[in-house]
Write a protein that holds these residues in place. Sequence first.
Motif, short mmCIF file in Angstrom:
data_model
loop_
_atom_site.label_atom_id
_atom_site.label_comp_id
_atom_site.label_asym_id
_atom_site.label_seq_id
_atom_site.Cartn_x
_atom_site.Cartn_y
_atom_site.Cartn_z
N VAL A 44 0.85 -1.19 0.00
CA VAL A 44 0.00 0.00 0.00
C VAL A 44 0.89 1.24 0.00
CG1 VAL A 44 -1.88 1.21 1.17
CG2 VAL A 44 -1.69 -1.28 1.37
N ASP A 45 0.64 2.13 -0.94
CA ASP A 45 1.39 3.38 -1.04
C ASP A 45 0.39 4.53 -0.97
OD1 ASP A 45 3.79 4.91 -1.43
OD2 ASP A 45 3.09 5.32 -3.46
N GLN A 51 -5.53 17.36 3.46
CA GLN A 51 -6.58 16.40 3.80
C GLN A 51 -6.98 15.54 2.61
OE1 GLN A 51 -8.62 19.64 6.68
NE2 GLN A 51 -9.95 17.94 6.15
N THR A 52 -6.21 15.61 1.53
CA THR A 52 -6.47 14.77 0.36
C THR A 52 -5.54 13.57 0.38
OG1 THR A 52 -7.14 16.70 -0.94
CG2 THR A 52 -6.57 14.69 -2.14
N ALA A 53 -6.11 12.38 0.31
CA ALA A 53 -5.31 11.15 0.34
C ALA A 53 -5.52 10.36 -0.93
CB ALA A 53 -5.69 10.30 1.55
N VAL A 54 -4.43 9.90 -1.53
CA VAL A 54 -4.48 9.01 -2.69
C VAL A 54 -3.83 7.69 -2.27
CG1 VAL A 54 -3.77 8.61 -5.06
CG2 VAL A 54 -4.39 10.92 -4.32
N THR A 55 -4.60 6.62 -2.35
CA THR A 55 -4.14 5.30 -1.92
C THR A 55 -3.96 4.39 -3.13
OG1 THR A 55 -5.33 5.53 0.18
CG2 THR A 55 -4.65 3.32 -0.45
N LYS A 56 -2.78 3.79 -3.24
CA LYS A 56 -2.50 2.84 -4.31
C LYS A 56 -2.17 1.49 -3.69
CE LYS A 56 -0.84 6.31 -7.59
NZ LYS A 56 0.27 6.76 -8.47
N ILE A 57 -2.79 0.45 -4.23
CA ILE A 57 -2.66 -0.90 -3.67
C ILE A 57 -2.17 -1.86 -4.74
CG2 ILE A 57 -3.87 -2.75 -2.45
CD1 ILE A 57 -6.11 -0.26 -2.30
N ASP A 58 -1.21 -2.68 -4.38
CA ASP A 58 -0.75 -3.78 -5.23
C ASP A 58 -0.87 -5.07 -4.43
OD1 ASP A 58 0.10 -2.58 -7.74
OD2 ASP A 58 1.61 -1.55 -6.53
N GLN A 59 -1.60 -6.04 -4.98
CA GLN A 59 -1.77 -7.33 -4.34
C GLN A 59 -1.55 -8.44 -5.34
OE1 GLN A 59 -5.78 -6.29 -2.60
NE2 GLN A 59 -5.06 -7.62 -0.97
#
Length: 690
Positions: A44-45, A51-59
């Motif tokens: 998870v990056d 207050q702005t969040a960008v979440t990137k997920i690699d699974q």
Amino acid sequence: MKTYALVFLIITFSINAFADGFIVIPRPHPLPDPFPLEVVYHKVDVKIDGQTAVTKIDQSFYNPSQYQLEGFYIFPIPKDAIINNFTMIINGKETKAELLDSEKARKIYEDIVRQMRDPALLEYSEQNIFKLRIFPIEPRSEKKISISYSQILESNNNLVEYVYPLNTEKFSAKPLKNVSVKIDLKSTEKIKNIYCPTHEVDIINKNDNHSIISFEAENTKPDTDFKLYFTKNSSTVGLSLLSYQSGKNDGYFLLSASPSIEIDNSNIESKDITFILDVSGSMSGEKLEQAKKALLYCVNNLNTGDHFNVVRFSTEAYSLFKSLEKTNKQNINEAKRFIDDLQAIGGTNIEEAFSLAFKNYEESNRPHFIVFLTDGKPTIGEMDNEKLVKRILNANKDKSRIFTFGIGDEINTHLLDKLTDETNAWRTYVSNDEDIEIKVSNFYDKIQSPVLSDLKLDFDNVEVYQTYPKNLPDLFKGSNLLVFGRYKGNGNAKITLSGKLNGKQKEFSLKDKFASSDDEYSFIPPLWASRRIGYLLDLIRLNGEDKELVDEVTMLAREHGIITPYTSYLIMEDEEIRVRSGRLVDGLQSLAPRPELKKENEADYFRIKDKSGRGSVEVSEEFQSLNSATNYSQTQQGKDRLLYKDSKGEIKNLSQQVRNVLGRAVYQQDKFWVDSELQKQETKNKKRIQ
């Protein structure tokens, strides 16, 4: 005789239930039962800007079967988050998926299935959750998924919360090889009070406006959502408050105090520091060489304005200076020569070492720290533990902080721990295979720059009690002081933190609300309980067993799920007695009877009477960790000593049989989860019904 039915909460456990954040095979023909796929890795990056969040997920998921399967990928999305990108690996290529409404997605999915292609469709099943239907999942192959979404984080009194649903990976068929979460946090306002209550994180503060927070684990099954809190505050010391209150019970609170990362020298307090080093014969060789390097590191990193001294002791004690001297080039060079010339020979005269240290100290408006390193018990001078502690504390008229380092196992842990407890400092132990230089230098980095000393907290409009730490430590640059406690009353309150900076009184205040009914921050009760349990266990260890203290430890550990070798023994013993006397229905124990494990844990518990040896050191370290816990993992001390075999011969861990739900613990009993609230009821002549 009347038979009474007992009404209680049992949560049925089903291995076929869908959950979030994993691929499950709902109809896995020709396989007999539904099952989740194995998760190979989960990365998870996160980038948070204001207050702005960008979440990137690699699974990556693995199909261990010999069959081609169809499955669902289920993932909970935080409220109001916008999915801005979804990609999936198809035939070795990363392909973007189009976000469609469920009706269109289902039609396309069915069309592609008929053509035996590999679709990846995203649809919302309900609020905050989306499902990804995947077909085919090839036999003995990996399926890689990448997701990205953005969200606006809510701010409450400048406190910001970020949550990532890592809890879902407990449903992986096997432990994950690697799990990592990295958060790049930036803000135009000063960032303070960075805190993760759920995981052991590493925090690197680049400056007041930029921090990196990271978590990584291997061969694990995460079972708790990842939560991060931070505040935006321009004050030199930022305060934040979280509170939890459920039902008619008194509430729980967490207060955080955090100084700015970039602090002007005028806001850093000069300190007095005395280093006391054991140079008895047992310190010869590598131990002394490492200790000398550690002292040199500390001396080389003294702040301008600090005053210092070095005391060496063996059969007798000798001091570098006759009084603490200023930090300047001449005195630093003299200290280096003194340290280089140290040799290990003679006995261990701890009494004379402290007498000389206090004799050569004159009271000032600066805080005085003593850093004491030893590898043995006193062999000369006063050797009785209680009398020696009393003499040292009586000589400590200015209430200097005494930080202790116990090297090896042949030390008197009760002596060292009583010195730190009574002077509001902390203890550190260095095993024979650890590097003294690394341990001491890491410690010194934490206390190098005091920001506020002699701290006091004042709360108006609410009554607070059982706060931990019991006595507030000093506040240092780069630190984050966390105070857990209970409270009566509710509503708006003013909290004031006061302390001294270079002899002058300073105050920092926060106006916030203590909740009258709020169960959002359910992580607070078990962390408070861990601290109180650690505090009570230390009282029992250092002052002798007391039934009232033991009963409270047992009750708190069971209610809040603080399962360690020490508390599990107390819980099993208590429930065994109550079952025999008919006050508890057999089968409703929070911890099922496990005689072999109980016997092992009993030995662990009675090690608290030991004053030296490896077991004594381990007990001291684990109790201090409980008493200073800041996240869930730190409440599970001695977890590796809670293994047992179940009826099928599979190895299980007792600490994994408990979950915290809305601030209290539930325990797994075979296919059921039993509420710890049951233990508060007298159940004589009652029996379990299903």
